[in-house]
Design an enzyme around this catalytic site. Structure first.
Site, PDB file in Angstrom:
ATOM      1  CE  LYS A 160      -4.541   0.857   0.582  1.00 47.67           C
ATOM      2  NZ  LYS A 160      -5.700   0.072   0.146  1.00 47.67           N
ATOM      3  N   GLY A 206     -25.921   1.910   2.675  1.00 47.41           N
ATOM      4  CA  GLY A 206     -25.023   2.590   1.731  1.00 47.41           C
ATOM      5  C   GLY A 206     -25.478   2.366   0.304  1.00 47.41           C
ATOM      6  N   GLY A 212     -24.251   3.488  -2.407  1.00 47.98           N
ATOM      7  CA  GLY A 212     -23.149   3.924  -3.280  1.00 47.98           C
ATOM      8  C   GLY A 212     -22.934   2.927  -4.398  1.00 47.98           C
ATOM      9  CB  VAL A 254     -20.031  -1.706  -3.170  1.00 43.97           C
ATOM     10  CG1 VAL A 254     -20.199  -3.155  -2.753  1.00 43.97           C
ATOM     11  CG2 VAL A 254     -18.595  -1.443  -3.607  1.00 43.97           C
TER      12      VAL A 254
HETATM   13  P1  NAD Z   1     -19.363   4.892  -2.267  1.00 43.53           P
HETATM   14  O1  NAD Z   1     -18.794   6.153  -1.719  1.00 43.53           O
HETATM   15  O2  NAD Z   1     -19.797   4.843  -3.691  1.00 43.53           O
HETATM   16  O3  NAD Z   1     -20.621   4.440  -1.390  1.00 43.53           O
HETATM   17  C1  NAD Z   1     -20.700   4.508  -0.022  1.00 43.53           C
HETATM   18  C2  NAD Z   1     -22.051   5.091   0.337  1.00 43.53           C
HETATM   19  O4  NAD Z   1     -22.265   4.957   1.738  1.00 43.53           O
HETATM   20  C3  NAD Z   1     -22.162   6.583   0.022  1.00 43.53           C
HETATM   21  O5  NAD Z   1     -23.302   6.810  -0.790  1.00 43.53           O
HETATM   22  C4  NAD Z   1     -22.317   7.238   1.389  1.00 43.53           C
HETATM   23  O6  NAD Z   1     -23.139   8.377   1.368  1.00 43.53           O
HETATM   24  C5  NAD Z   1     -22.940   6.128   2.192  1.00 43.53           C
HETATM   25  N1  NAD Z   1     -22.785   6.215   3.647  1.00 43.53           N
HETATM   26  C6  NAD Z   1     -21.712   6.621   4.349  1.00 43.53           C
HETATM   27  N2  NAD Z   1     -21.963   6.510   5.670  1.00 43.53           N
HETATM   28  C7  NAD Z   1     -23.202   6.015   5.784  1.00 43.53           C
HETATM   29  C8  NAD Z   1     -24.007   5.678   6.890  1.00 43.53           C
HETATM   30  N3  NAD Z   1     -23.594   5.822   8.136  1.00 43.53           N
HETATM   31  N4  NAD Z   1     -25.251   5.189   6.652  1.00 43.53           N
HETATM   32  C9  NAD Z   1     -25.698   5.030   5.389  1.00 43.53           C
HETATM   33  N5  NAD Z   1     -24.963   5.334   4.302  1.00 43.53           N
HETATM   34  C10 NAD Z   1     -23.734   5.827   4.495  1.00 43.53           C
HETATM   35  O7  NAD Z   1     -18.272   3.754  -1.957  1.00 43.53           O
HETATM   36  P2  NAD Z   1     -18.204   2.286  -2.550  1.00 43.53           P
HETATM   37  O8  NAD Z   1     -17.169   2.243  -3.591  1.00 43.53           O
HETATM   38  O9  NAD Z   1     -19.580   1.797  -2.828  1.00 43.53           O
HETATM   39  O10 NAD Z   1     -17.590   1.508  -1.295  1.00 43.53           O
HETATM   40  C11 NAD Z   1     -18.403   1.126  -0.207  1.00 43.53           C
HETATM   41  C12 NAD Z   1     -17.556   0.331   0.773  1.00 43.53           C
HETATM   42  O11 NAD Z   1     -17.019  -0.814   0.141  1.00 43.53           O
HETATM   43  C13 NAD Z   1     -16.353   1.082   1.338  1.00 43.53           C
HETATM   44  O12 NAD Z   1     -16.147   0.656   2.662  1.00 43.53           O
HETATM   45  C14 NAD Z   1     -15.211   0.616   0.465  1.00 43.53           C
HETATM   46  O13 NAD Z   1     -13.958   0.729   1.121  1.00 43.53           O
HETATM   47  C15 NAD Z   1     -15.600  -0.821   0.250  1.00 43.53           C
HETATM   48  N6  NAD Z   1     -15.022  -1.433  -0.938  1.00 43.53           N
HETATM   49  C16 NAD Z   1     -15.290  -0.921  -2.156  1.00 43.53           C
HETATM   50  C17 NAD Z   1     -14.767  -1.514  -3.289  1.00 43.53           C
HETATM   51  C18 NAD Z   1     -15.102  -0.988  -4.668  1.00 43.53           C
HETATM   52  O14 NAD Z   1     -14.827  -1.698  -5.646  1.00 43.53           O
HETATM   53  N7  NAD Z   1     -15.688   0.184  -4.814  1.00 43.53           N
HETATM   54  C19 NAD Z   1     -13.940  -2.632  -3.181  1.00 43.53           C
HETATM   55  C20 NAD Z   1     -13.688  -3.175  -1.914  1.00 43.53           C
HETATM   56  C21 NAD Z   1     -14.239  -2.553  -0.802  1.00 43.53           C
END
Ligand code: NAD
Length: 372
Positions: free
Chosen positions: A80, A180, A182, A184
């Site tokens: 990292k 969430g 977002g 994922v």
């Molecule tokens: P993202 O930012 O697109 O989505 C996260 C969502 O969670 C956002 O819309 C945010 O507003 C919401 N959020 C934050 N706090 C919240 C709460 N307390 N209650 C409800 N909603 C809340 O991020 P992502 O890429 O979808 O990633 C989500 C998680 O998955 C993260 O922890 C990330 O580290 C992990 N992750 C993502 C990937 C990837 O490919 N994107 C890969 C491995 C792990």
């Protein structure tokens, strides 16, 4: 901080401090373990309060990558990078190209990718100086956004959890709460909707959650109502630390399986609380490995179909974790760590035998002409 003690504590192989005053670059690259292959892990840009904080973070995150790659069956090690700076203000082409040049100096021992605070654009700047960069755009031959593959991996992992708890992979009719809305959460939700699950979804941004809910034919729930919803599966897809002293007693589900990283605020304490409550937890780094599988595919010439196919392996990985947990009477978190450590130990042993043999052959080669 006693730097060497900190580095030795978790057996890191190499830690590289880099700085270039002219472009404002200060970064640390940590290579935890390369037994399985080159160390791959994102470059995080963050306003660290101190150098100690940055070093601790990169040591913790790089070690996590070793376990994630190992359990996913990838031939990659854990690494990292952290760049000390404000991602809103300090990102320049010069900074990331300089960062790329330092990575190039490591000759492939570390391969970078995007992470918190960095995006495809910065990876492309880095790529101008070194080939050891993943996560560039699809247009440039990269793997692009990892979330479709992460979402799919979480979906198949959830099926393994359902098999364990309900005796069937089917998620049809299962009540599933997604925290969430977002990237994922949305991709996961699409697969679940297609299978006929009954979905509930929330986000701290109400409009966003309602929009996604409409698309997924899900019920919108307020953020503070998602935890104690009576459901079959709770899927944390927001930020880390969501499973803690306050939330675990409120859960009314049989399974916790979601894409968020570092879900347990305190790994030992909170997995114990989940076990006590009879809730099955899918280890986060195992179920969300789709993102890493996606970038790893870029190293061999990216094809999303292949990445998705490989992400299907997450189903079997989780089944294996649950089997080990049951046989050895350990938590799912301990079982995942064990599987990762065993794979690293086994592959290291095989490599040592192989190296030993080729040395032997070399020596024989030197001797045989004389003896002829
Ligand atoms: P993202 O930012 O697109 O989505 C996260 C969502 O969670 C956002 O819309 C945010 O507003 C919401 N959020 C934050 N706090 C919240 C709460 N307390 N209650 C409800 N909603 C809340 O991020 P992502 O890429 O979808 O990633 C989500 C998680 O998955 C993260 O922890 C990330 O580290 C992990 N992750 C993502 C990937 C990837 O490919 N994107 C890969 C491995 C792990």
């Amino acid at each position: 901080m006693k730097v060497f003690e900190e580095i030795e504590r978790k057996d890191h192989e190499q830690v590289v401090f880099i700085s270039d005053k002219k472009v404002g670059l200060r970064a640390v690259i940590a290579i935890h373990n390369t037994s399985l292959g080159p160390a791959l892990g994102g470059a995080r840009m963050w306003t660290y309060a101190s150098d100690d904080e940055a070093l601790r973070d990169v040591l913790r995150l790089s070690r996590g990558m070793t376990y994630k790659a190992a359990v996913a069956g990838l031939n990659l090690g854990g690494g990292k990078a952290v760049i000390i700076g404000d991602p809103q203000k300090d990102k320049t082409e010069a900074l990331f190209r300089t960062f790329g040049r330092f990575i190039n100096g490591l000759a492939g021992r570390y391969i970078t990718a995007e992470d918190v605070g960095t995006t495809e654009r910065e990876m492309e700047w880095g790529r101008m100086e070194t080939k050891y960069v993943t996560g560039t755009s699809r247009a440039l031959g990269g793997s692009g956004a990892p979330s479709p593959v992460t979402g799919y991996g979480v979906y198949v992992g959830m099926k393994a959890c359902a098999h364990e708890v309900f005796g069937s992979d089917s998620l049809r009719g299962k009540k599933i709460a997604i925290q969430g809305a977002g990237k994922v959460g949305s991709f996961l939700g699409e697969h679940l909707m297609k299978e006929g699950a009954k979905l509930f979804i929330t986000d701290i941004y109400e409009d966003k959650a309602k929009q996604v809910a409409k698309k997924l034919r899900a019920t919108y729930v307020k953020p503070n109502k998602i935890i104690d919803l009576a459901v079959d599966i709770f899927a944390p897809c927001a930020l880390g630390g969501g499973l803690n002293d306050e939330t675990i007693p409120k859960l009314r589900c049989k399974i916790v399986a979601g894409g968020a990283n570092n879900q347990l605020l305190d790994e030992k304490k909170h997995i114990a609380q989940l076990v006590e409550r009879g809730i099955l937890w899918a280890p986060d780094y195992a179920i969300n490995a789709g993102g890493l599988i996606n970038v790893a595919n870029e190293l061999e010439g990216y094809r999303q179909e292949r990445a998705l196919k490989q992400a299907e392996g997450i189903y079997h990985t989780l089944r294996q974790i649950f089997a080990v947990a049951q046989q050895e009477k350990v938590t799912t978190s301990q079982a995942a760590n064990r599987l990762a450590e065993e794979r690293i130990a086994t592959i290291s042993r095989i490599k040592q035998i192989y190296v030993g043999r080729s040395e032997f052959r070399g020596r024989l080669g030197e001797i045989s002409p004389k003896s002829r």
